[in-house]
Design a protein around this motif. Sequence first.
Motif, PDB file in Angstrom:
ATOM      1  N   UNK A 192      22.126 -15.220   3.706  1.00 32.44           N
ATOM      2  CA  UNK A 192      20.888 -15.930   4.753  1.00 32.44           C
ATOM      3  C   UNK A 192      19.725 -16.463   5.296  1.00 32.44           C
ATOM      4  N   UNK A 193      19.256 -15.442   5.368  1.00 32.89           N
ATOM      5  CA  UNK A 193      17.387 -15.639   5.833  1.00 32.89           C
ATOM      6  C   UNK A 193      16.490 -15.789   4.649  1.00 32.89           C
ATOM      7  N   UNK A 194      17.133 -15.239   3.278  1.00 34.36           N
ATOM      8  CA  UNK A 194      16.372 -15.553   2.274  1.00 34.36           C
ATOM      9  C   UNK A 194      16.603 -16.659   1.664  1.00 34.36           C
ATOM     10  N   UNK A 195      17.486 -17.518   2.838  1.00 32.63           N
ATOM     11  CA  UNK A 195      17.877 -19.384   1.855  1.00 32.63           C
ATOM     12  C   UNK A 195      17.162 -20.187   2.824  1.00 32.63           C
ATOM     13  N   UNK A 196      16.915 -19.730   3.489  1.00 31.90           N
ATOM     14  CA  UNK A 196      15.756 -19.977   4.630  1.00 31.90           C
ATOM     15  C   UNK A 196      14.579 -19.883   4.610  1.00 31.90           C
ATOM     16  N   UNK A 197      14.214 -18.901   3.685  1.00 33.47           N
ATOM     17  CA  UNK A 197      12.880 -19.236   3.363  1.00 33.47           C
ATOM     18  C   UNK A 197      12.275 -19.773   1.957  1.00 33.47           C
ATOM     19  N   UNK A 198      12.796 -19.511   1.257  1.00 38.54           N
ATOM     20  CA  UNK A 198      13.270 -20.581  -0.051  1.00 38.54           C
ATOM     21  C   UNK A 198      13.582 -22.452   0.333  1.00 38.54           C
ATOM     22  N   UNK A 199      13.671 -22.467   0.784  1.00 35.44           N
ATOM     23  CA  UNK A 199      13.654 -23.559   1.965  1.00 35.44           C
ATOM     24  C   UNK A 199      12.392 -24.187   1.010  1.00 35.44           C
ATOM     25  N   UNK A 200      12.032 -25.141   0.918  1.00 35.89           N
ATOM     26  CA  UNK A 200      10.919 -25.811   1.076  1.00 35.89           C
ATOM     27  C   UNK A 200      10.136 -26.626   2.691  1.00 35.89           C
ATOM     28  N   UNK A 201       8.933 -26.424   2.825  1.00 34.71           N
ATOM     29  CA  UNK A 201       8.778 -26.685   4.308  1.00 34.71           C
ATOM     30  C   UNK A 201       8.974 -28.170   4.590  1.00 34.71           C
ATOM     31  N   UNK A 202       8.707 -28.690   6.242  1.00 38.53           N
ATOM     32  CA  UNK A 202       8.737 -30.426   6.180  1.00 38.53           C
ATOM     33  C   UNK A 202       7.818 -31.197   5.358  1.00 38.53           C
ATOM     34  N   UNK A 203       7.335 -32.395   5.064  1.00 36.07           N
ATOM     35  CA  UNK A 203       5.924 -32.157   4.774  1.00 36.07           C
ATOM     36  C   UNK A 203       5.448 -32.591   6.406  1.00 36.07           C
ATOM     37  N   UNK A 204       4.058 -32.208   5.810  1.00 41.21           N
ATOM     38  CA  UNK A 204       3.251 -32.458   7.112  1.00 41.21           C
ATOM     39  C   UNK A 204       2.555 -33.582   6.971  1.00 41.21           C
ATOM     40  N   UNK A 205       2.509 -34.718   8.295  1.00 41.46           N
ATOM     41  CA  UNK A 205       1.762 -36.159   8.904  1.00 41.46           C
ATOM     42  C   UNK A 205       0.835 -36.150   9.856  1.00 41.46           C
ATOM     43  N   UNK A 206      -0.254 -36.776   9.792  1.00 36.30           N
ATOM     44  CA  UNK A 206      -1.125 -37.068  10.620  1.00 36.30           C
ATOM     45  C   UNK A 206      -1.983 -36.358  11.211  1.00 36.30           C
ATOM     46  N   UNK A 207      -1.265 -35.588  12.318  1.00 35.04           N
ATOM     47  CA  UNK A 207      -2.501 -34.828  13.132  1.00 35.04           C
ATOM     48  C   UNK A 207      -2.384 -33.409  12.912  1.00 35.04           C
ATOM     49  N   UNK A 208      -0.349 -33.206  13.021  1.00 38.89           N
ATOM     50  CA  UNK A 208      -0.179 -31.983  12.131  1.00 38.89           C
ATOM     51  C   UNK A 208      -1.060 -31.712  10.709  1.00 38.89           C
ATOM     52  N   UNK A 209      -1.403 -32.347  10.094  1.00 37.52           N
ATOM     53  CA  UNK A 209      -1.382 -31.909   8.625  1.00 37.52           C
ATOM     54  C   UNK A 209      -3.165 -32.078   8.693  1.00 37.52           C
ATOM     55  N   UNK A 210      -3.498 -32.176   9.818  1.00 32.73           N
ATOM     56  CA  UNK A 210      -5.187 -32.202   9.991  1.00 32.73           C
ATOM     57  C   UNK A 210      -5.910 -30.509  10.757  1.00 32.73           C
ATOM     58  N   UNK A 211      -4.752 -30.542  11.372  1.00 35.42           N
ATOM     59  CA  UNK A 211      -4.559 -29.103  12.132  1.00 35.42           C
ATOM     60  C   UNK A 211      -4.363 -27.993  11.419  1.00 35.42           C
ATOM     61  N   UNK A 212      -3.572 -28.081  10.636  1.00 32.25           N
ATOM     62  CA  UNK A 212      -3.014 -27.145   9.451  1.00 32.25           C
ATOM     63  C   UNK A 212      -4.414 -27.486   8.145  1.00 32.25           C
ATOM     64  N   UNK A 213      -5.624 -28.048   8.195  1.00 35.96           N
ATOM     65  CA  UNK A 213      -6.146 -28.333   6.884  1.00 35.96           C
ATOM     66  C   UNK A 213      -7.187 -27.585   7.806  1.00 35.96           C
ATOM     67  N   UNK A 214      -8.016 -27.369   9.231  1.00 39.87           N
ATOM     68  CA  UNK A 214      -8.762 -26.664  10.318  1.00 39.87           C
ATOM     69  C   UNK A 214      -7.817 -25.406  10.287  1.00 39.87           C
ATOM     70  N   UNK A 215      -6.835 -25.416  10.195  1.00 43.25           N
ATOM     71  CA  UNK A 215      -6.896 -23.633  10.684  1.00 43.25           C
ATOM     72  C   UNK A 215      -7.119 -23.223   9.338  1.00 43.25           C
ATOM     73  N   UNK A 216      -6.561 -23.967   7.726  1.00 40.17           N
ATOM     74  CA  UNK A 216      -6.946 -23.421   6.937  1.00 40.17           C
ATOM     75  C   UNK A 216      -8.658 -22.911   6.489  1.00 40.17           C
ATOM     76  N   UNK A 217      -9.740 -23.207   7.132  1.00 38.73           N
ATOM     77  CA  UNK A 217     -10.960 -23.931   6.908  1.00 38.73           C
ATOM     78  C   UNK A 217     -11.363 -22.404   7.906  1.00 38.73           C
ATOM     79  N   UNK A 218     -10.669 -22.581   9.045  1.00 35.80           N
ATOM     80  CA  UNK A 218     -10.675 -21.671   9.269  1.00 35.80           C
ATOM     81  C   UNK A 218     -11.286 -20.615   9.380  1.00 35.80           C
ATOM     82  N   UNK A 219      -9.657 -20.103   8.451  1.00 35.34           N
ATOM     83  CA  UNK A 219      -9.383 -19.116   8.194  1.00 35.34           C
ATOM     84  C   UNK A 219     -10.392 -18.655   6.799  1.00 35.34           C
TER      85      UNK A 219
END
Length: 186
Positions: free
Chosen positions: A6-33
């Motif tokens: 069950x844990x392997x099945x949840x890890x292989x599922x694709x993440x929900x598509x990010x939109x708007x502010x969530x997508x911007x936050x993710x891009x900022x976090x990746x740039x900082x990293x």
Amino acid sequence: MSDPTASNASASEPEPELRGIDLARRALEEARAAAKASGKSVGQGRASPRRLRTGARRRTGWSGARPDDRDPQLLSSLTGAIAKNRGWSTKVAEGMVFGRWAGVVGEDIASHATPMTLKDGVLSIAAESTAWATQLRMLQGQILAKINAAVGQGVVTSLKITGPAAPSWRKGERHIKGRGPRDTYG
């Protein structure tokens, strides 16, 4: 007990598509990293910020609380700068003598005298009567000082004040010498 599949099945599922502010936050976090991984702190490696005329630093995204050259400007200051850059300053100053005559010399004088021409620094003024012409000649220094204060030094260097012109009694080709009718004009 938990099911390991069950844990392997949840890890292989694709993440929900990010939109708007969530997508911007993710891009900022990746740039900082990525910046942290390369050893640079945020803000290093940029070009130096532009400086204002006063030497103060300016942020490039917005104007801020202090006056800036990107702020709305008064139309009079912009037209003055354009006239100065194009060499029109003397013509603008000459036009101010005629355009602001009442404000420059005062309402009383302006109601009895009119500027006629300005040529080579000599302003010709026509008075409505000979009495006003005489009065203006006595006030010539004060009038000249007011004009220089309003439009700048050197625009008007002297005044030529005239009274009203008497009508000509010469009619036609032939005439008799003499002074004409003896009446007072003005």
